[in-house]
Motif scaffolding. Structure first.
Motif, short mmCIF file in Angstrom:
data_model
loop_
_atom_site.label_atom_id
_atom_site.label_comp_id
_atom_site.label_asym_id
_atom_site.label_seq_id
_atom_site.Cartn_x
_atom_site.Cartn_y
_atom_site.Cartn_z
N PHE A 28 -33.67 -45.09 36.61
CA PHE A 28 -34.23 -44.52 38.43
C PHE A 28 -32.50 -43.75 38.09
O PHE A 28 -32.60 -42.84 39.25
N MET A 29 -31.66 -44.43 38.96
CA MET A 29 -30.13 -43.57 39.74
C MET A 29 -30.41 -41.52 39.19
O MET A 29 -29.86 -41.57 39.75
N ASN A 30 -29.73 -42.15 37.49
CA ASN A 30 -30.05 -40.63 37.07
C ASN A 30 -30.94 -39.77 37.24
O ASN A 30 -30.33 -38.54 37.66
N ALA A 31 -31.94 -40.14 37.88
CA ALA A 31 -33.67 -39.25 38.24
C ALA A 31 -33.76 -39.02 39.61
O ALA A 31 -33.77 -38.26 40.18
N SER A 32 -32.71 -40.15 40.41
CA SER A 32 -33.03 -39.86 41.96
C SER A 32 -32.06 -38.56 42.10
O SER A 32 -30.92 -37.98 41.73
N VAL A 33 -31.59 -38.82 43.59
CA VAL A 33 -31.05 -37.70 43.67
C VAL A 33 -29.22 -38.13 44.22
O VAL A 33 -28.91 -37.15 44.37
N LEU A 34 -29.23 -39.16 43.75
CA LEU A 34 -27.84 -39.60 43.93
C LEU A 34 -27.54 -39.85 42.46
O LEU A 34 -25.75 -39.51 42.13
N GLY A 35 -27.97 -39.52 41.64
CA GLY A 35 -27.77 -39.41 40.10
C GLY A 35 -26.77 -38.16 39.82
O GLY A 35 -26.94 -37.11 40.58
N SER A 36 -25.56 -38.01 38.82
CA SER A 36 -24.95 -36.71 38.72
C SER A 36 -24.75 -36.93 37.71
O SER A 36 -24.73 -37.34 36.60
N THR A 37 -23.34 -35.75 36.78
CA THR A 37 -23.16 -35.57 35.62
C THR A 37 -22.61 -36.48 35.38
O THR A 37 -23.09 -37.22 33.92
N PHE A 38 -21.53 -37.52 36.36
CA PHE A 38 -20.70 -38.80 36.12
C PHE A 38 -22.15 -39.97 35.42
O PHE A 38 -21.41 -40.74 34.66
N THR A 39 -23.37 -40.11 36.93
CA THR A 39 -23.84 -41.05 36.79
C THR A 39 -24.28 -41.32 34.29
O THR A 39 -24.68 -42.33 34.08
N LYS A 40 -24.22 -40.37 34.52
CA LYS A 40 -25.28 -40.07 33.30
C LYS A 40 -24.91 -40.28 32.37
O LYS A 40 -24.88 -40.89 31.30
N TYR A 41 -23.54 -39.73 32.11
CA TYR A 41 -22.71 -39.82 31.11
C TYR A 41 -21.76 -40.89 30.95
O TYR A 41 -21.51 -41.72 29.24
N LYS A 42 -22.21 -42.05 31.89
CA LYS A 42 -22.01 -43.36 32.07
C LYS A 42 -22.47 -44.12 31.70
O LYS A 42 -21.93 -45.26 31.26
N SER A 43 -23.82 -43.55 31.86
CA SER A 43 -24.78 -44.72 31.86
C SER A 43 -25.01 -45.39 29.98
O SER A 43 -25.46 -46.74 30.32
N ASN A 44 -24.74 -45.12 28.89
CA ASN A 44 -24.84 -44.95 27.68
C ASN A 44 -23.65 -46.20 27.86
O ASN A 44 -24.02 -46.92 26.97
N ALA A 45 -22.73 -45.87 27.79
CA ALA A 45 -21.35 -46.74 28.01
C ALA A 45 -21.94 -47.93 28.97
O ALA A 45 -21.74 -49.49 28.25
N LEU A 46 -22.57 -48.23 29.80
CA LEU A 46 -22.85 -48.88 31.07
C LEU A 46 -24.29 -50.13 30.37
O LEU A 46 -24.32 -51.25 29.87
N VAL A 47 -24.92 -49.36 29.10
CA VAL A 47 -26.09 -50.29 29.40
C VAL A 47 -26.01 -50.89 27.80
O VAL A 47 -25.96 -51.97 27.15
N ASN A 48 -25.07 -49.84 26.78
CA ASN A 48 -24.35 -50.55 25.86
C ASN A 48 -23.33 -51.19 25.55
O ASN A 48 -22.73 -51.50 24.53
N LEU A 49 -22.60 -51.49 26.66
CA LEU A 49 -21.12 -51.42 26.56
C LEU A 49 -20.03 -50.70 25.35
O LEU A 49 -19.87 -51.89 24.62
#
Length: 320
Positions: free
Chosen positions: A209-230
C-alpha cells in the motif's frame, strides 16, 4: 571511445560495479585495489589491474571510491600513493565518489591544488544494486571546467542523475543532508510498519500500500523485500548511518539550523546498538544492514518478527 585515460581506485560493494559500467561503455580503465583479487574479474572485461596507486599517476582522470577520508588520504598521499612522488606525472583531475567529511575534503582539496591537480567531489546515492540497475545518482561540486570534463563519465556511472551544485565542498553537505533523510525515513518506515503489524496488518500488505501511494519511493520499494522477509544483507551499516547523522547534527550546530527530528532519529538509532548486546554475536549483528533496526522497533513494541516469505519487487532489475 575514451577521450581521456582513466584510472579507478577502490573495488568494494560500490566501486566494483561503478568501474564495471565504464568498462561496459567501452572506456579503457586502469584499476587498483588493496586486495588485488577483488579487481581481477574486471580484467576479463578490459580492465588493466595495477599493483600500486602510483601506477595511475599518468592517467588524465582518476576516480576513487573508498571507505573513509583516511583511506582517501592514504591512496593519494601515502606510500606508493597516487600523487605521493615529488616529481613525475600527476592526474589532471581526481574525482572522489566516497562519502567523507567536509573538513577532510577541504584539506585534501588544498593539498591537491598545491600539486596542480583539480579535485571533484562526487558522492553518490544508492547501493551496488542501484549501480547495476542504472539507478545510481551523484551530487557534484568543484571547479566547473573540471566538472564539464568528467560529466560524461559520471553520467555513465550514475545513470539516474548527475547534479552539479557549485564549487568547493557543497556536494559533501548535500550528501550529508541526503543521508540524514535516509535515517529519518528508515526509522519512521520501521515504526509505522510495526504499528500496522501490531494492529494485524501483514508487513507485505502494508508496504505494498505504501509503495503504491504518493509517499512511495525508489527507496521504500527496494527496502520492502528486506523488511518483509528480514533479509539483512548489508548495503549500509548502522554505524555508517550513525556517523552521517552525527555529521548532519554537527553541520546544523555550525550553521544554526534546528533539526529536532534528526536529533530524535539519532537517539532512536542508538537504541539499535544497545539492542545488539542481546544478540549472540553483537558485533556481527551490527554489521548487518541498517534496515535491521526494524527488529529493534519490534522489540520495543513487544513483537517477535518472522519472515513472511512473500517476495517483494524491488524495482532494481539490472539493465541489460
Amino acid at each position: 571511445m575514451t577521450k581521456h585515460s582513466l584510472g579507478w581506485i577502490g573495488m568494494g560493494r560500490m566501486g566494483y560495479p561503478m568501474a564495471e559500467r565504464l568498462l561496459k561503455a567501452g572506456h579503457s580503465v586502469a584499476i587498483w585495489n588493496r586486495t588485488r583479487a577483488k579487481a581481477e574479474p574486471l580484467a576479463k572485461k578490459g580492465g588493466q589491474i595495477v599493483d600500486h596507486p602510483s601506477e595511475l599517476s599518468g592517467k588524465d582522470i582518476v576516480f576513487t571510491m573508498v571507505s573513509t577520508g583516511k583511506d582517501l588520504e592514504q591512496v593519494y598521499f601515502g606510500e606508493n600513493g597516487l600523487v605521493a612522488t615529488s616529481s613525475g606525472p600527476r592526474p589532471k583531475i581526481l574525482v572522489d565518489c566516497s562519502s567523507i567529511g567536509v573538513e577532510q575534503s577541504e584539506a585534501i582539496r588544498a593539498r591537491l591544488k598545491q600539486l596542480g591537480c583539480e579535485f571533484i567531489s562526487s558522492p553518490v546515492s544508492g547501493n551496488g544494486k542501484c549501480v547495476k540497475a542504472g539507478k545510481l545518482s551523484t551530487v557534484v561540486s568543484g571547479p566547473k571546467a573540471a566538472f564539464d570534463e568528467v560529466e560524461p563519465y559520471l553520467k555513465t556511472i550514475a545513470a539516474s542523475g548527475v547534479s552539479y551544485v557549485g564549487e568547493g565542498e557543497l556536494s559533501r553537505i548535500c550528501k550529508i543532508a541526503h543521508n540524514v533523510f535516509l535515517g529519518v525515513v528508515i526509522q519512521n518506515l520501521a515504526e509505522i510498519t510495526i504499528l500496522a503489524q501490531k494492529a494485524g496488518v501483514p508487513r507485505h500488505a502494508f508496504l505494498d500500500f505504501m509503495n503504491a501511494s504518493v509517499l512511495g519511493s525508489t527507496f521504500t520499494k527496494y527496502k520492502s523485500n528486506a523488511l518483509v522477509n528480514l533479509d539483512w544483507t548489508t548495503t549500509f551499516t548502522p554505524a555508517l548511518l550513525r556517523k552521517d547523522l552525527d555529521l548532519g547534527l554537527k553541520a546544523a550546530r555550525d550553521l544554526d539550523v534546528a533539526m529536532p527530528v534528526t536529533a530524535a532519529t539519532r537517539e532512536a538509532l542508538q537504541s539499535h546498538f544497545g539492542a545488539a548486546t542481546l544478540k549472540p554475536d553483537p558485533a556481527a549483528h551490527l554489521e548487518k544492514d541498517f534496515a535491521a533496526l526494524l527488529e529493534t522497533v519490534a522489540l520495543a513494541a513487544g513483537l517477535k518478527l518472522a519472515p513472511e516469505n512473500v517476495p517483494m519487487p524491488t524495482g532494481l532489475e539490472t539493465e541489460g
